[in-house]
Structure formats: structure tokens, C-alpha cells
Design a protein around this motif. Sequence first.
Motif, PDB file in Angstrom:
ATOM      1  N   PRO B 142       0.945  -1.328  -0.009  1.00 43.12           N
ATOM      2  CA  PRO B 142      -0.264  -0.029  -0.012  1.00 43.12           C
ATOM      3  C   PRO B 142       0.718   1.135  -0.120  1.00 43.12           C
ATOM      4  O   PRO B 142       1.860   1.310   0.768  1.00 43.12           O
ATOM      5  N   GLN B 143       0.494   2.358  -0.760  1.00 49.85           N
ATOM      6  CA  GLN B 143       1.102   3.396  -0.826  1.00 49.85           C
ATOM      7  C   GLN B 143       0.119   4.702  -0.775  1.00 49.85           C
ATOM      8  O   GLN B 143      -0.784   4.720  -1.532  1.00 49.85           O
ATOM      9  N   VAL B 144       0.314   5.698   0.130  1.00 44.64           N
ATOM     10  CA  VAL B 144      -0.521   6.892   0.274  1.00 44.64           C
ATOM     11  C   VAL B 144      -0.058   7.903  -0.228  1.00 44.64           C
ATOM     12  O   VAL B 144      -0.721   8.994   0.160  1.00 44.64           O
ATOM     13  N   GLY B 145       1.122   8.048  -1.019  1.00 44.84           N
ATOM     14  CA  GLY B 145       1.574   9.394  -1.188  1.00 44.84           C
ATOM     15  C   GLY B 145       1.305   9.430  -2.889  1.00 44.84           C
ATOM     16  O   GLY B 145       0.467   9.202  -3.267  1.00 44.84           O
ATOM     17  N   MET B 146       2.364  10.473  -3.117  1.00 41.32           N
ATOM     18  CA  MET B 146       2.014  11.271  -4.734  1.00 41.32           C
ATOM     19  C   MET B 146       2.746  10.215  -5.602  1.00 41.32           C
ATOM     20  O   MET B 146       2.466  10.166  -6.811  1.00 41.32           O
ATOM     21  N   LEU B 147       3.867   9.539  -5.197  1.00 41.85           N
ATOM     22  CA  LEU B 147       4.614   8.763  -6.252  1.00 41.85           C
ATOM     23  C   LEU B 147       4.354   7.289  -6.153  1.00 41.85           C
ATOM     24  O   LEU B 147       3.650   6.853  -4.951  1.00 41.85           O
ATOM     25  N   GLN B 148       4.224   6.685  -6.937  1.00 43.53           N
ATOM     26  CA  GLN B 148       4.302   4.961  -7.015  1.00 43.53           C
ATOM     27  C   GLN B 148       5.632   4.450  -7.416  1.00 43.53           C
ATOM     28  O   GLN B 148       5.561   3.897  -8.492  1.00 43.53           O
ATOM     29  N   SER B 149       6.397   4.710  -6.705  1.00 43.52           N
ATOM     30  CA  SER B 149       7.881   4.342  -7.381  1.00 43.52           C
ATOM     31  C   SER B 149       8.802   3.932  -6.257  1.00 43.52           C
ATOM     32  O   SER B 149       9.773   4.473  -6.265  1.00 43.52           O
ATOM     33  N   LEU B 150       8.301   2.973  -5.468  1.00 43.06           N
ATOM     34  CA  LEU B 150       9.398   2.288  -4.547  1.00 43.06           C
ATOM     35  C   LEU B 150      10.663   1.717  -5.095  1.00 43.06           C
ATOM     36  O   LEU B 150      10.342   1.088  -6.276  1.00 43.06           O
ATOM     37  N   ASN B 151      11.855   1.907  -4.731  1.00 42.66           N
ATOM     38  CA  ASN B 151      12.722   1.163  -5.147  1.00 42.66           C
ATOM     39  C   ASN B 151      12.419  -0.214  -5.247  1.00 42.66           C
ATOM     40  O   ASN B 151      11.919  -0.872  -4.133  1.00 42.66           O
ATOM     41  N   ILE B 152      12.973  -1.193  -6.106  1.00 41.47           N
ATOM     42  CA  ILE B 152      12.758  -2.577  -6.016  1.00 41.47           C
ATOM     43  C   ILE B 152      13.614  -3.183  -4.815  1.00 41.47           C
ATOM     44  O   ILE B 152      12.690  -3.988  -4.186  1.00 41.47           O
ATOM     45  N   SER B 153      14.693  -2.999  -4.594  1.00 43.12           N
ATOM     46  CA  SER B 153      14.956  -3.537  -3.153  1.00 43.12           C
ATOM     47  C   SER B 153      14.329  -3.081  -1.920  1.00 43.12           C
ATOM     48  O   SER B 153      14.157  -4.111  -1.064  1.00 43.12           O
ATOM     49  N   VAL B 154      13.816  -1.773  -1.862  1.00 42.31           N
ATOM     50  CA  VAL B 154      12.946  -1.537  -0.927  1.00 42.31           C
ATOM     51  C   VAL B 154      11.705  -2.140  -0.794  1.00 42.31           C
ATOM     52  O   VAL B 154      11.268  -2.720   0.103  1.00 42.31           O
ATOM     53  N   ALA B 155      11.246  -2.288  -2.067  1.00 40.28           N
ATOM     54  CA  ALA B 155       9.871  -3.068  -2.205  1.00 40.28           C
ATOM     55  C   ALA B 155       9.950  -4.602  -1.744  1.00 40.28           C
ATOM     56  O   ALA B 155       9.161  -5.127  -0.819  1.00 40.28           O
ATOM     57  N   CYS B 156      11.067  -5.072  -2.073  1.00 34.86           N
ATOM     58  CA  CYS B 156      11.439  -6.326  -1.821  1.00 34.86           C
ATOM     59  C   CYS B 156      11.486  -6.702  -0.260  1.00 34.86           C
ATOM     60  O   CYS B 156      10.843  -7.484   0.224  1.00 34.86           O
ATOM     61  N   ALA B 157      12.208  -5.741   0.284  1.00 39.05           N
ATOM     62  CA  ALA B 157      12.519  -5.941   1.778  1.00 39.05           C
ATOM     63  C   ALA B 157      11.257  -5.735   2.397  1.00 39.05           C
ATOM     64  O   ALA B 157      11.116  -6.543   3.689  1.00 39.05           O
ATOM     65  N   VAL B 158      10.360  -4.685   2.134  1.00 36.35           N
ATOM     66  CA  VAL B 158       9.038  -4.444   2.775  1.00 36.35           C
ATOM     67  C   VAL B 158       7.991  -5.662   2.799  1.00 36.35           C
ATOM     68  O   VAL B 158       7.654  -6.288   3.662  1.00 36.35           O
ATOM     69  N   CYS B 159       8.268  -6.408   1.705  1.00 34.43           N
ATOM     70  CA  CYS B 159       7.275  -7.709   1.417  1.00 34.43           C
ATOM     71  C   CYS B 159       7.936  -8.750   2.220  1.00 34.43           C
ATOM     72  O   CYS B 159       7.289  -9.379   2.923  1.00 34.43           O
ATOM     73  N   ILE B 160       9.259  -9.062   2.164  1.00 31.12           N
ATOM     74  CA  ILE B 160       9.917 -10.234   2.986  1.00 31.12           C
ATOM     75  C   ILE B 160       9.824  -9.946   4.211  1.00 31.12           C
ATOM     76  O   ILE B 160       9.719 -11.171   5.087  1.00 31.12           O
ATOM     77  N   TYR B 161       9.905  -8.639   4.871  1.00 27.32           N
ATOM     78  CA  TYR B 161       9.888  -8.518   6.193  1.00 27.32           C
ATOM     79  C   TYR B 161       8.417  -8.596   6.747  1.00 27.32           C
ATOM     80  O   TYR B 161       8.151  -9.052   7.901  1.00 27.32           O
ATOM     81  N   GLU B 162       7.718  -8.394   5.791  1.00 25.16           N
ATOM     82  CA  GLU B 162       6.249  -8.671   6.326  1.00 25.16           C
ATOM     83  C   GLU B 162       5.947 -10.211   6.360  1.00 25.16           C
ATOM     84  O   GLU B 162       5.359 -10.923   7.392  1.00 25.16           O
ATOM     85  N   ALA B 163       6.538 -10.880   5.669  1.00 24.78           N
ATOM     86  CA  ALA B 163       6.452 -12.403   5.525  1.00 24.78           C
ATOM     87  C   ALA B 163       7.338 -13.138   6.946  1.00 24.78           C
ATOM     88  O   ALA B 163       6.853 -13.684   7.669  1.00 24.78           O
ATOM     89  N   PHE B 164       8.424 -12.268   7.102  1.00 19.91           N
ATOM     90  CA  PHE B 164       9.069 -12.333   8.214  1.00 19.91           C
ATOM     91  C   PHE B 164       8.292 -12.578   9.554  1.00 19.91           C
ATOM     92  O   PHE B 164       8.155 -13.274  10.430  1.00 19.91           O
ATOM     93  N   ARG B 165       7.562 -11.349   9.634  1.00 16.46           N
ATOM     94  CA  ARG B 165       6.890 -10.963  10.831  1.00 16.46           C
ATOM     95  C   ARG B 165       5.821 -12.189  11.188  1.00 16.46           C
ATOM     96  O   ARG B 165       5.661 -12.574  12.170  1.00 16.46           O
ATOM     97  N   GLN B 166       5.118 -12.323   9.994  1.00 11.46           N
ATOM     98  CA  GLN B 166       4.231 -13.327  10.210  1.00 11.46           C
ATOM     99  C   GLN B 166       4.683 -14.764  10.350  1.00 11.46           C
ATOM    100  O   GLN B 166       4.051 -15.728  11.146  1.00 11.46           O
ATOM    101  N   LYS B 167       5.609 -15.183   9.712  1.00 11.57           N
ATOM    102  CA  LYS B 167       6.307 -16.380   9.856  1.00 11.57           C
ATOM    103  C   LYS B 167       6.738 -16.343  11.243  1.00 11.57           C
ATOM    104  O   LYS B 167       6.681 -17.634  12.027  1.00 11.57           O
ATOM    105  N   LYS B 168       7.422 -15.636  11.765  1.00 13.80           N
ATOM    106  CA  LYS B 168       8.141 -15.573  13.172  1.00 13.80           C
ATOM    107  C   LYS B 168       6.911 -15.907  14.182  1.00 13.80           C
ATOM    108  O   LYS B 168       7.065 -16.718  14.918  1.00 13.80           O
ATOM    109  N   ALA B 169       5.918 -15.124  14.009  1.00 20.15           N
ATOM    110  CA  ALA B 169       4.771 -15.169  14.867  1.00 20.15           C
ATOM    111  C   ALA B 169       4.192 -16.704  14.846  1.00 20.15           C
ATOM    112  O   ALA B 169       3.497 -17.317  15.798  1.00 20.15           O
ATOM    113  N   ALA B 170       4.203 -17.190  13.624  1.00 16.52           N
ATOM    114  CA  ALA B 170       3.659 -18.722  13.511  1.00 16.52           C
ATOM    115  C   ALA B 170       4.699 -19.461  13.908  1.00 16.52           C
ATOM    116  O   ALA B 170       4.406 -20.672  13.753  1.00 16.52           O
ATOM    117  N   GLY B 171       5.966 -19.256  14.460  1.00  9.30           N
ATOM    118  CA  GLY B 171       6.798 -20.233  15.032  1.00  9.30           C
ATOM    119  C   GLY B 171       7.742 -20.885  13.772  1.00  9.30           C
ATOM    120  O   GLY B 171       8.567 -21.737  14.314  1.00  9.30           O
TER     121      GLY B 171
END
Lengths: 203, 203
Positions: B142-171
Amino acid sequence: MTPERRGKLLNALNKRQPDLAVVLENVEDPRNVTAVMRSCDAVGIQDIYIITNQGPRPEKYSFVSARSADKWVNLHHFDNLEACVKVLRSKYNRLLTTSLADNSVEIYEVDFTQSTALVFGNERRGVSAEMCALADGNINIPQVGMLQSLNISVACAVCIYEAFRQKKAAGHYDQAALEPARMNAVWESWTEGYETANWDVEE
Amino acid sequence: MTPERRGKLLNALNKRQPDLAVVLENVEDPRNVTAVMRSCDAVGIQDIYIITNQGPRPEKYSFVSARSADKWVNLHHFDNLEACVKVLRSKYNRLLTTSLADNSVEIYEVDFTQSTALVFGNERRGVSAEMCALADGNINIPQVGMLQSLNISVACAVCIYEAFRQKKAAGHYDQAALEPARMNAVWESWTEGYETANWDVEE
């Protein structure tokens, strides 16, 4: 300005989060600064504080000026750390550093619904000892691999997107949060020169 | 090898997540690939699939070879998209793209505890239509700003850290998940040449 364009601007304006800021302490690589600006825009952070008290201030942040993110966020430059901290203290309740030093709290344990300024440090040296001493706490991004070397723009995005996730769940994006005077100022800066600029192409 | 070093290696090995992979489809900038590798290492992703069916394969990923992340993750190169997808289908239950196209689900609504390969596309063109057609779904940050242009390495990190957060909570990080044969292979690759390399300085 088309109604669609105005709607887009107003929507972004109404989602800006005045209780969250990013502070870059001697971050050197212009690409990192630009990526941070784009990430801040994406989560609705309007204010970025740039402290440059070691080495020259980087002047060129945008590697593609036509997509420049500095149209959409406010950069506040300081060459004195304490002067910057004084301003931060007047605007945010809490100053948190992201140092790899000990005594840090995982970002998932931090309550980002509180007013916060988040400090990121130099690419090699990290956040300075001076800044850490002035801060209210230190946070970390958990890492389970062999390296401890997330890119600074990556680290910033992971932190502020965790803030976004928490703030969104708490309803912080459901209504406008900028003060009226600030909202007007941001609107002015966003729409300045609109008639002559072809934003729909540039953005 | 010191006991501390062995402990660090084993700890990282035991946190590797064989049910999560990153796929880079024609990502061009070596700095982005390197940053993705570092982020993958940080969350325990061992396998990165690199599809290069447009233009030459980038050979140099590391801008600082001594801190090279490719020591710690496995890069799987493909110059044929369908061949790569066939392998991904054999190893992961789900193939999700990160295209800015419509019909996408926010990352916070995605169940990352399921076996998933996550596809990121070219810096300008994004994920190809061909890949999107072969995938099981499309996700967005989700992006709420004026640009829709997250850097690719930034986008990847945000996705896989959300995966990390969920997977960690799931053990998912509480016990080793790699198959024994794979664990041995990774251990071999991590410890190969250990006696001659001064890793404690290099890492």
C-alpha cells in the motif's frame, strides 16, 4: 488542474502523518537519500531531517530529476546535531535511533502509534554515539542471517512500513492529521507552478 | 573454526526458510540485486531465482566483494521464464507477483505462512505480462503518497519482512526447516575454504 489530479493531491495530503519523521544523520549516498524520500512519501511521512555535520552536504538527491521525490516531502537541513535535536524535541514526543549497538528493541515491539522521530545513521559508521546519547531509545530490525548489513534505505523502509502497518490499524490514515496551516503550506508547495509543469508526465 | 563462529553459522542455518523464495525477473541494477540478497539473508531466504530473458545476465552483483552476500544465499539463474516457473512450481505452492497492475492484494492481507515464491520485476517495466499470467496472484505494498515508485530492493524488503513478521509469529523460526540433505549442502557451501578465508573480518 483536473478534478482527478486535485483528488489525488488531496488524498495524499489527507494521509500525511505529522507525528512521524525520519532523520538521516550523515547518510552519504544520494541514492539512499532519494530512496528514503520515496519510501517516506509512500507511507505519508512529510518531514525528513537531514543532519550533515561530517563532510559536505550532499546537494543532488535525485538521480532522475523528473521523478524527483523532493517535490512531495520537506527536507530540513541541519549542520548542527544539537540544533536538530532541539527542533525534533519540539515536534515529536520520542526520538528513537536505529543503531546496531546493544540495548535495542525489535521494531515489532515498538509502539509506532506514538509520536516519533526515527534516526538512521551513516552507511558505515551508523548512528553517532552523540545522537544515541540524546535519544530516548534504540530499535532494531531482527536479522537471522549471516550478514548484519541491511542497506540504509532498505532498513528505513522496513521500519516505516512497520509504523505504517500499526498506524493504519490504529486508524491514523482514516482522517486528515496535518494542522490547517501546515496543510495549506504543503498544498501550496505541491501545487506551485502547476500551470506550467506537466506533472502528469513527470510524477 | 571457533565455537562461536560455528554457533553463528548453525544458528543462521537453522533459521533458513525453504518455503519462501524471491524471484527477480530482469532486474537490471546490480546494486538492487545485491541489496535484495542482503535482505534475503537477513530474513532467512536461501534461494533467489534470477530470470534474465531480456538483455545480458548481470555478472557482478557485489559492489563490495568482501561483504558479498552471495556467499550466504543460492542464486539460481534462468534465461527462460517457463523453465524457471516449472522449477518454482515443483518447490513452492504459490507464485505471487508484485505488479502495479490492478487486482492485487495488500501484503498485510496475504498469508505468508504458506509456501510462496515472490516475483519482483524490472525497475522500469515491472513484472512481465507473461509472468503475471503464469502466477497464482498479485500482491501490492500500500502506498498513500504522490509517487508510486518504491525502489525495487525497498519493495522486496518490505514484502519479505512482512513475511518474516508473520512467519515468526507462526513459529517458523523456532526449529530448523531445511531438509537434512539441503542443510548439509548449504553448510558445505558456507564453510568451504574456511581455513584460508578470514571471514571474521570479511563478513
